[in-house]
Design a protein around this motif. Structure first.
Motif, PDB file in Angstrom:
ATOM      1  N   ASN A 109      23.510  28.171  25.267  1.00  0.00           N
ATOM      2  CA  ASN A 109      22.942  27.788  23.858  1.00  0.00           C
ATOM      3  C   ASN A 109      24.196  27.962  22.839  1.00  0.00           C
ATOM      4  OD1 ASN A 109      20.239  26.876  24.718  1.00  0.00           O
ATOM      5  ND2 ASN A 109      19.830  28.975  24.870  1.00  0.00           N
ATOM      6  N   ASN A 143      24.685  28.265  18.802  1.00  0.00           N
ATOM      7  CA  ASN A 143      23.673  28.618  17.544  1.00  0.00           C
ATOM      8  C   ASN A 143      24.513  28.006  16.445  1.00  0.00           C
ATOM      9  OD1 ASN A 143      22.563  29.799  15.209  1.00  0.00           O
ATOM     10  ND2 ASN A 143      21.976  31.742  16.553  1.00  0.00           N
ATOM     11  N   SER A 156      25.449  31.809  23.096  1.00  0.00           N
ATOM     12  CA  SER A 156      24.492  32.784  24.102  1.00  0.00           C
ATOM     13  C   SER A 156      24.596  32.363  25.393  1.00  0.00           C
ATOM     14  CB  SER A 156      23.053  32.497  23.189  1.00  0.00           C
ATOM     15  OG  SER A 156      22.268  33.424  24.011  1.00  0.00           O
ATOM     16  N   LYS A 181      22.096  32.909  28.764  1.00  0.00           N
ATOM     17  CA  LYS A 181      20.972  33.723  29.025  1.00  0.00           C
ATOM     18  C   LYS A 181      21.005  33.848  30.675  1.00  0.00           C
ATOM     19  CE  LYS A 181      18.386  31.856  25.210  1.00  0.00           C
ATOM     20  NZ  LYS A 181      18.737  32.976  24.446  1.00  0.00           N
ATOM     21  N   ASN A 234      20.668  38.413  27.630  1.00  0.00           N
ATOM     22  CA  ASN A 234      21.750  37.552  26.754  1.00  0.00           C
ATOM     23  C   ASN A 234      22.808  38.276  26.524  1.00  0.00           C
ATOM     24  OD1 ASN A 234      19.499  35.509  26.354  1.00  0.00           O
ATOM     25  ND2 ASN A 234      18.886  36.418  24.252  1.00  0.00           N
ATOM     26  N   TYR A 240      26.602  37.411  24.392  1.00  0.00           N
ATOM     27  CA  TYR A 240      26.816  36.580  23.116  1.00  0.00           C
ATOM     28  C   TYR A 240      28.367  36.693  23.173  1.00  0.00           C
ATOM     29  CZ  TYR A 240      22.096  36.993  21.702  1.00  0.00           C
ATOM     30  OH  TYR A 240      20.739  36.774  21.576  1.00  0.00           O
ATOM     31  N   SER A 268      32.245  40.098  25.839  1.00  0.00           N
ATOM     32  CA  SER A 268      30.996  39.584  25.242  1.00  0.00           C
ATOM     33  C   SER A 268      30.637  40.530  24.322  1.00  0.00           C
ATOM     34  CB  SER A 268      30.103  39.273  26.260  1.00  0.00           C
ATOM     35  OG  SER A 268      29.458  40.474  26.748  1.00  0.00           O
ATOM     36  N   ALA A 301      23.873  42.198  22.542  1.00  0.00           N
ATOM     37  CA  ALA A 301      22.919  41.456  22.039  1.00  0.00           C
ATOM     38  C   ALA A 301      22.627  41.471  20.381  1.00  0.00           C
ATOM     39  CB  ALA A 301      21.422  41.654  22.781  1.00  0.00           C
ATOM     40  N   THR A 302      22.301  40.634  19.598  1.00  0.00           N
ATOM     41  CA  THR A 302      21.969  40.721  18.303  1.00  0.00           C
ATOM     42  C   THR A 302      20.576  40.219  17.920  1.00  0.00           C
ATOM     43  OG1 THR A 302      22.669  38.541  17.710  1.00  0.00           O
ATOM     44  CG2 THR A 302      24.369  40.123  17.600  1.00  0.00           C
TER      45      THR A 302
END
Length: 158
Positions: free
Chosen positions: A74, A76, A96, A98, A103, A105, A153, A156-157
């Protein structure tokens, strides 16, 4: 034109052993398969080899639908917009991935398989996306190819 694969990849797609697939090939039960030298060439129909029904015994236990995707990607757009006004160290990651319930990022990924970027402002996806990465899957943002983040990477946020 249908894509063709060898016995190892075809067996993996079907969820059976290579030995079992070779038995089916020898019996002529794999649609369109042919041998070149000592190698089998197996065409894919709807991304899977097609196995014909046997005359006896229980029903085959091979996969009849695609295996689950390795990952979903994805982009964002909210992060893209908000990053314009931020310094490089304060920018949020915009990609992102998955995979298996986690996840990851980042800002750059390498997709090791066929893909294309699609922009359709008048025909967005169900989620509202107007720009996406088409990974040659029946779902717009899934891939059956491996994905690598370039430069690591981000955690996760929330």
């Amino acid at each position: 034109m249908n894509k063709c694969v060898g016995t190892t990849e075809a067996a993996s797609l079907l969820g059976i052993s290579s030995r079992r697939l070779r038995q089916l090939l020898e019996k002529g039960r794999v649609r369109g398969a042919y041998k070149t030298g000592k190698f089998w060439i197996i065409p894919l129909f709807n991304h899977l080899p097609q196995i014909t029904k046997g005359t006896r015994g229980p029903k085959g236990k091979w996969r009849t639908s695609r295996p689950p995707a390795l990952a979903k990607i994805n982009v964002n757009r909210n992060h893209i917009g908000s990053n314009i006004k931020k310094s490089p160290k304060d920018r949020k990651p915009v990609i992102s991935v998955k995979r298996k319930g986690t996840n990851l990022y980042g800002n750059e990924v390498e997709i090791l398989g066929p893909c294309k970027i699609v922009y359709q402002p008048d025909n967005p996806l169900d989620c509202g996306a107007r720009l996406w990465i088409d990974l040659r899957s029946r779902y717009a943002n899934e891939t059956f190819s491996d994905i690598h983040f370039i430069g690591g990477s981000f955690p996760a946020t929330r």
